[in-house]
Motif scaffolding. Structure first.
Motif, PDB file in Angstrom:
ATOM      1  N   ALA A 176      93.717  27.311  77.819  1.00 17.17           N
ATOM      2  CA  ALA A 176      92.862  27.856  78.875  1.00 17.17           C
ATOM      3  C   ALA A 176      91.446  27.293  78.779  1.00 17.17           C
ATOM      4  O   ALA A 176      90.837  26.926  79.797  1.00 17.17           O
ATOM      5  N   GLU A 177      90.913  27.221  77.573  1.00 15.87           N
ATOM      6  CA  GLU A 177      89.558  26.681  77.431  1.00 15.87           C
ATOM      7  C   GLU A 177      89.535  25.209  77.809  1.00 15.87           C
ATOM      8  O   GLU A 177      88.617  24.750  78.500  1.00 15.87           O
ATOM      9  N   ASP A 178      90.548  24.459  77.404  1.00 13.60           N
ATOM     10  CA  ASP A 178      90.601  23.035  77.741  1.00 13.60           C
ATOM     11  C   ASP A 178      90.721  22.813  79.250  1.00 13.60           C
ATOM     12  O   ASP A 178      90.212  21.812  79.777  1.00 13.60           O
ATOM     13  N   MET A 179      91.369  23.748  79.958  1.00 10.69           N
ATOM     14  CA  MET A 179      91.525  23.631  81.409  1.00 10.69           C
ATOM     15  C   MET A 179      90.220  23.853  82.152  1.00 10.69           C
ATOM     16  O   MET A 179      90.102  23.462  83.315  1.00 10.69           O
ATOM     17  N   GLY A 180      89.269  24.538  81.524  1.00 10.57           N
ATOM     18  CA  GLY A 180      87.984  24.775  82.162  1.00 10.57           C
ATOM     19  C   GLY A 180      87.774  26.185  82.667  1.00 10.57           C
ATOM     20  O   GLY A 180      86.875  26.423  83.488  1.00 10.57           O
ATOM     21  N   VAL A 181      88.568  27.147  82.177  1.00  6.56           N
ATOM     22  CA  VAL A 181      88.375  28.538  82.589  1.00  6.56           C
ATOM     23  C   VAL A 181      87.008  29.036  82.114  1.00  6.56           C
ATOM     24  O   VAL A 181      86.445  28.517  81.140  1.00  6.56           O
ATOM     25  N   ASP A 182      86.474  30.023  82.821  1.00  2.00           N
ATOM     26  CA  ASP A 182      85.156  30.550  82.456  1.00  2.00           C
ATOM     27  C   ASP A 182      85.223  31.692  81.449  1.00  2.00           C
ATOM     28  O   ASP A 182      84.340  31.810  80.593  1.00  2.00           O
ATOM     29  N   VAL A 183      86.226  32.563  81.574  1.00  2.12           N
ATOM     30  CA  VAL A 183      86.325  33.750  80.722  1.00  2.12           C
ATOM     31  C   VAL A 183      87.779  33.904  80.262  1.00  2.12           C
ATOM     32  O   VAL A 183      88.707  33.757  81.067  1.00  2.12           O
ATOM     33  N   VAL A 184      87.961  34.220  78.985  1.00  2.00           N
ATOM     34  CA  VAL A 184      89.283  34.545  78.452  1.00  2.00           C
ATOM     35  C   VAL A 184      89.264  35.995  77.991  1.00  2.00           C
ATOM     36  O   VAL A 184      88.489  36.374  77.110  1.00  2.00           O
ATOM     37  N   PHE A 185      90.099  36.794  78.636  1.00  2.00           N
ATOM     38  CA  PHE A 185      90.228  38.211  78.313  1.00  2.00           C
ATOM     39  C   PHE A 185      91.545  38.476  77.592  1.00  2.00           C
ATOM     40  O   PHE A 185      92.539  37.773  77.815  1.00  2.00           O
ATOM     41  N   ASN A 186      91.580  39.545  76.786  1.00  2.00           N
ATOM     42  CA  ASN A 186      92.838  40.165  76.395  1.00  2.00           C
ATOM     43  C   ASN A 186      92.847  41.570  76.994  1.00  2.00           C
ATOM     44  O   ASN A 186      92.217  41.815  78.021  1.00  2.00           O
ATOM     45  N   TRP A 187      93.571  42.504  76.372  1.00  2.00           N
ATOM     46  CA  TRP A 187      93.466  43.902  76.792  1.00  2.00           C
ATOM     47  C   TRP A 187      93.526  44.779  75.553  1.00  2.00           C
ATOM     48  O   TRP A 187      93.841  44.299  74.457  1.00  2.00           O
ATOM     49  N   ASP A 188      93.189  46.045  75.723  1.00  2.00           N
ATOM     50  CA  ASP A 188      93.086  46.963  74.592  1.00  2.00           C
ATOM     51  C   ASP A 188      94.201  48.002  74.680  1.00  2.00           C
ATOM     52  O   ASP A 188      94.004  49.105  75.189  1.00  2.00           O
ATOM     53  N   HIS A 189      95.374  47.607  74.206  1.00  2.00           N
ATOM     54  CA  HIS A 189      96.509  48.521  74.091  1.00  2.00           C
ATOM     55  C   HIS A 189      97.155  48.294  72.733  1.00  2.00           C
ATOM     56  O   HIS A 189      96.838  47.333  72.029  1.00  2.00           O
ATOM     57  N   PHE A 190      98.092  49.166  72.382  1.00  2.00           N
ATOM     58  CA  PHE A 190      98.799  49.057  71.115  1.00  2.00           C
ATOM     59  C   PHE A 190     100.274  48.742  71.285  1.00  2.00           C
ATOM     60  O   PHE A 190     100.967  48.439  70.311  1.00  2.00           O
ATOM     61  N   PHE A 191     100.749  48.808  72.522  1.00  2.00           N
ATOM     62  CA  PHE A 191     102.147  48.524  72.834  1.00  2.00           C
ATOM     63  C   PHE A 191     102.210  47.724  74.128  1.00  2.00           C
ATOM     64  O   PHE A 191     101.295  47.813  74.955  1.00  2.00           O
ATOM     65  N   PRO A 192     103.283  46.956  74.329  1.00  2.00           N
ATOM     66  CA  PRO A 192     103.400  46.189  75.571  1.00  2.00           C
ATOM     67  C   PRO A 192     103.390  47.091  76.806  1.00  2.00           C
ATOM     68  O   PRO A 192     103.904  48.209  76.790  1.00  2.00           O
ATOM     69  N   LEU A 193     102.812  46.565  77.867  1.00  2.00           N
ATOM     70  CA  LEU A 193     102.866  47.250  79.159  1.00  2.00           C
ATOM     71  C   LEU A 193     104.028  46.753  80.011  1.00  2.00           C
ATOM     72  O   LEU A 193     104.471  47.450  80.918  1.00  2.00           O
ATOM     73  N   TYR A 194     104.499  45.532  79.748  1.00  2.00           N
ATOM     74  CA  TYR A 194     105.587  44.944  80.518  1.00  2.00           C
ATOM     75  C   TYR A 194     106.661  44.432  79.557  1.00  2.00           C
ATOM     76  O   TYR A 194     106.371  44.071  78.424  1.00  2.00           O
ATOM     77  N   GLY A 195     107.882  44.371  80.064  1.00  2.00           N
ATOM     78  CA  GLY A 195     108.973  43.892  79.231  1.00  2.00           C
ATOM     79  C   GLY A 195     109.391  44.941  78.215  1.00  2.00           C
ATOM     80  O   GLY A 195     109.277  46.147  78.448  1.00  2.00           O
ATOM     81  N   ASP A 196     109.868  44.495  77.074  1.00  2.00           N
ATOM     82  CA  ASP A 196     110.340  45.383  76.019  1.00  2.00           C
ATOM     83  C   ASP A 196     109.188  46.293  75.583  1.00  2.00           C
ATOM     84  O   ASP A 196     108.173  45.822  75.064  1.00  2.00           O
ATOM     85  N   PRO A 197     109.312  47.612  75.791  1.00  2.00           N
ATOM     86  CA  PRO A 197     108.191  48.500  75.453  1.00  2.00           C
ATOM     87  C   PRO A 197     107.882  48.555  73.968  1.00  2.00           C
ATOM     88  O   PRO A 197     106.794  48.995  73.576  1.00  2.00           O
ATOM     89  N   ASP A 198     108.836  48.126  73.143  1.00  2.00           N
ATOM     90  CA  ASP A 198     108.611  48.090  71.700  1.00  2.00           C
ATOM     91  C   ASP A 198     108.549  46.657  71.180  1.00  2.00           C
ATOM     92  O   ASP A 198     108.759  46.398  69.994  1.00  2.00           O
ATOM     93  N   GLY A 199     108.241  45.714  72.080  1.00  2.00           N
ATOM     94  CA  GLY A 199     108.139  44.312  71.693  1.00  2.00           C
ATOM     95  C   GLY A 199     106.886  44.015  70.894  1.00  2.00           C
ATOM     96  O   GLY A 199     106.079  44.896  70.582  1.00  2.00           O
ATOM     97  N   LYS A 200     106.718  42.742  70.575  1.00  2.00           N
ATOM     98  CA  LYS A 200     105.572  42.313  69.773  1.00  2.00           C
ATOM     99  C   LYS A 200     104.268  42.612  70.487  1.00  2.00           C
ATOM    100  O   LYS A 200     104.158  42.490  71.707  1.00  2.00           O
ATOM    101  N   HIS A 201     103.253  43.011  69.703  1.00  2.00           N
ATOM    102  CA  HIS A 201     101.945  43.322  70.281  1.00  2.00           C
ATOM    103  C   HIS A 201     100.886  43.229  69.198  1.00  2.00           C
ATOM    104  O   HIS A 201     101.161  43.512  68.036  1.00  2.00           O
ATOM    105  N   PHE A 202      99.661  42.831  69.594  1.00  2.00           N
ATOM    106  CA  PHE A 202      98.559  42.694  68.642  1.00  2.00           C
ATOM    107  C   PHE A 202      97.312  43.419  69.147  1.00  2.00           C
ATOM    108  O   PHE A 202      97.122  43.607  70.338  1.00  2.00           O
TER     109      PHE A 202
END
Length: 257
Positions: free
Chosen positions: A28-54
């Motif tokens: 994303a940075e190499d492409m020239g995006v201005d801002v890189v966001f994540n989100w503040d959760h402890f579990f996935p919001l989409y897909g496997d609800p108990d899938g990998k998350h950081f």
């Protein structure tokens, strides 16, 4: 003064190994995006609800070291999960690690599973919004007391659309407002935000308007720009982090001259 159009990407920290997230940040940075966001959760919001998350803020510290140009932040931090003074000090630290590239994205919180599994009191929408309103002056006071002080006035982006309470908090404290909903909702609430600004003695038209987009710019960009939006964020989820739509938006931004 018209704000420049900026493009963000939200790299959702779910369903992926961290190496895949790190690679997406690099791309994303190499492409020239201005801002890189994540989100503040402890579990996935989409897909496997108990899938990998950081976790959000540990990751932002790593991104601060990995990147050199983009702004970084959460879209958005949940106010409920950390003491406001602690969050302020975390933000001040990431601000310094990044050389002044942090945006403090923050909201009242809504994902009940996070609260239940991590032992936070869920309360009500009203109590969570009230807590956000109480937290922001404390965050600013802690920044003012920090040694060393933040490298800049850390921008505050507030996500949410409650017309009576949330938008008043935005008018009082935010540098940017992230709207949820369609164009009509954005237009109506943006006008309400301006009214709140007048009520609190602040020109709310200086507050950046931010939205998430999931369609090509050829379909939606002109109408959103006309409505005052200048920050457009494309979501990308793991494990693959397809950034093809992001590339279209970056190309559109660059074509504007």
């Amino acid at each position: 003064m018209t704000k420049p159009v900026r493009i963000g990407v939200q790299l959702q920290p779910q369903q992926a190994d961290y190496a895949q997230i790190r690679d997406a940040v690099r791309r994303a940075e190499d492409m020239g995006v201005d801002v890189v966001f994540n989100w503040d959760h402890f579990f996935p919001l989409y897909g496997d609800p108990d899938g990998k998350h950081f976790e959000c803020w540990t990751m932002l510290g790593a991104w601060a070291e990995q990147t050199s140009r983009v702004e970084i932040g959460a879209l958005v931090t949940c106010n409920s999960y950390r003491n406001p003074e602690l969050l302020a000090d975390m933000a001040r630290t990431v601000d310094h690690i990044s050389g002044g590239r942090l945006i403090l994205g923050i909201g009242a919180g809504w994902f009940e599973k996070d609260y239940d599994q991590f032992g936070y009191e869920f309360g009500t929408a009203g109590s969570r919004i009230a807590a956000l309103g109480e937290a922001l002056p404390r965050i600013k006071a802690r920044w003012a007391a920090g040694n060393p002080a933040p490298t800049r006035q850390i921008p505050i982006l507030i996500g949410g659309g409650g017309e009576r309470k949330t938008l008043r908090i935005v008018a009082e404290h935010a540098d940017a407002w992230h709207s949820f909903g369609d164009l009509e909702t954005l237009t109506r609430k943006s006008a309400i935000l301006d009214e709140h600004g007048a009520a609190v003695g602040r020109d709310a038209t200086v507050i950046e308007r931010s939205v998430a987009v999931d369609a090509p710019p050829s379909q939606v960009a002109d109408a959103l720009v006309a409505a005052g939006v200048t920050l457009f964020t494309i979501g990308a989820g793991g494990p693959d982090y397809d950034l093809s739509l992001l590339q279209q938006w970056i190309d559109w931004r660059d074509s504007r001259g």
